[in-house]
Enzyme design. Sequence first.
Site, PDB file in Angstrom:
ATOM      1  CE  LYS A 193      -2.881  -2.433  -0.685  1.00 28.37           C
ATOM      2  NZ  LYS A 193      -3.696  -2.415  -1.911  1.00 28.37           N
ATOM      3  NE  ARG A 198       1.129  10.994 -16.323  1.00 28.35           N
ATOM      4  CZ  ARG A 198      -0.118  10.575 -16.107  1.00 28.35           C
ATOM      5  NH1 ARG A 198      -0.495  10.217 -14.877  1.00 28.35           N
ATOM      6  NH2 ARG A 198      -0.981  10.517 -17.090  1.00 28.35           N
ATOM      7  CE  LYS A 219      -2.344  13.945 -17.575  1.00 26.66           C
ATOM      8  NZ  LYS A 219      -3.018  14.475 -18.778  1.00 26.66           N
ATOM      9  CD  GLN A 253      -6.489  11.036 -13.641  1.00 27.45           C
ATOM     10  OE1 GLN A 253      -6.435   9.884 -13.241  1.00 27.45           O
ATOM     11  NE2 GLN A 253      -6.024  11.410 -14.820  1.00 27.45           N
ATOM     12  CG  HIS A 268      -6.569   8.965  -5.688  1.00 28.69           C
ATOM     13  ND1 HIS A 268      -6.415   7.929  -6.575  1.00 28.69           N
ATOM     14  CD2 HIS A 268      -5.307   9.313  -5.308  1.00 28.69           C
ATOM     15  CE1 HIS A 268      -5.132   7.660  -6.728  1.00 28.69           C
ATOM     16  NE2 HIS A 268      -4.442   8.488  -5.972  1.00 28.69           N
ATOM     17  CG  HIS A 272      -8.467   3.704  -1.746  1.00 26.77           C
ATOM     18  ND1 HIS A 272      -9.095   2.586  -1.255  1.00 26.77           N
ATOM     19  CD2 HIS A 272      -7.491   3.251  -2.577  1.00 26.77           C
ATOM     20  CE1 HIS A 272      -8.539   1.505  -1.770  1.00 26.77           C
ATOM     21  NE2 HIS A 272      -7.561   1.879  -2.572  1.00 26.77           N
ATOM     22  CB  THR A 274     -16.518  -0.292 -13.891  1.00 31.29           C
ATOM     23  OG1 THR A 274     -15.667   0.688 -14.490  1.00 31.29           O
ATOM     24  CG2 THR A 274     -17.371   0.369 -12.822  1.00 31.29           C
ATOM     25  CD  GLN A 301     -12.302  -0.861 -10.181  1.00 31.21           C
ATOM     26  OE1 GLN A 301     -13.014  -0.291 -11.006  1.00 31.21           O
ATOM     27  NE2 GLN A 301     -11.216  -0.298  -9.683  1.00 31.21           N
ATOM     28  NE  ARG A 350     -19.114  12.081 -25.094  1.00 36.42           N
ATOM     29  CZ  ARG A 350     -18.952  11.391 -26.218  1.00 36.42           C
ATOM     30  NH1 ARG A 350     -20.017  10.933 -26.859  1.00 36.42           N
ATOM     31  NH2 ARG A 350     -17.751  11.154 -26.702  1.00 36.42           N
TER      32      ARG A 350
END
Length: 281
Positions: A124, A137, A139, A142, A147, A150, A208, A211, A266
């Site tokens: 982990k 990067r 991003k 995200q 996130h 977790h 998905t 998961q 979408r």
Amino acid sequence: MAFSDLTSRTVRFYDNWIKDADPRVEDYLLMSSPLPQTIILGLYVYFVTSLGPKLMENRKPFELKKAMITYNFFIVLFSVYMCYEFVMSGWGTGYSFRCDIVDYSQSPRAMRMVHTCWLYYFSKFIELLDTIFFVLRKKNSQVTFLHVFHHTIMPWTWWFGVKFAAGGLGTFHAFLNTAVHVVMYSYYGLCAMGPAYQKYLWWKKHLTSLQLVQFVLVTIHIGQIFFMEDCNYQYPVFLYIIMSYGCIFLLLFLHFWYRAYTKGQRLPKTLENGNCKSKRH
């Protein structure tokens, strides 16, 4: 005086609590105290939510294609190994998938389970690189609360699991998670290889689904405890934590599934400049 009294009470509480810890894990890395991991995770949260974005603010995103390919396929191989070890140390060699209590003996199989639990815990920390790559990067979209939560709560809670209950039915979700990670990180590795490999990623929707199945199985498996009157699992508090966690993420993924596939909105593009957009759990 009041602060000194509070400190003394805290120390006494910790001493009384830690004396019940499993002595077999005392010499494992990071297992002597929860403090080292708390510091590491605190620095991680600070870097990915504050320091990292500030450092990258006026810099170009790093090109980390080779690093990400290497990292993702390393996690695939590591997950295959951990999954195999979970099978050989209990889940394929005697566990009933019902009331499996922790074996605190020094038997080879029990010690193998201890080692496997620690490997899963340590993995982990390796997976914190998921978020660090996002930051480097640029991003940042995200790096969501979900996130970061977790990636922080998993190692922190698993320290207590390894310290007190390395084995038994409380490890089912870890066993299942390693199998799921083999598929997930294979997907991420192919994503990192660029647009030329997009044709191999038609199974994103099934990822998905996988998961979702994971969280359903974890919730059902742990939920058995409410229907087994004679189950003497040593630390039931861990089962409540696991079940709560499974239920939370099951609901979150059901919401994602509904929004993405049922409601007709979408999905984010599978690739954006050769990089994946996907949940990682």
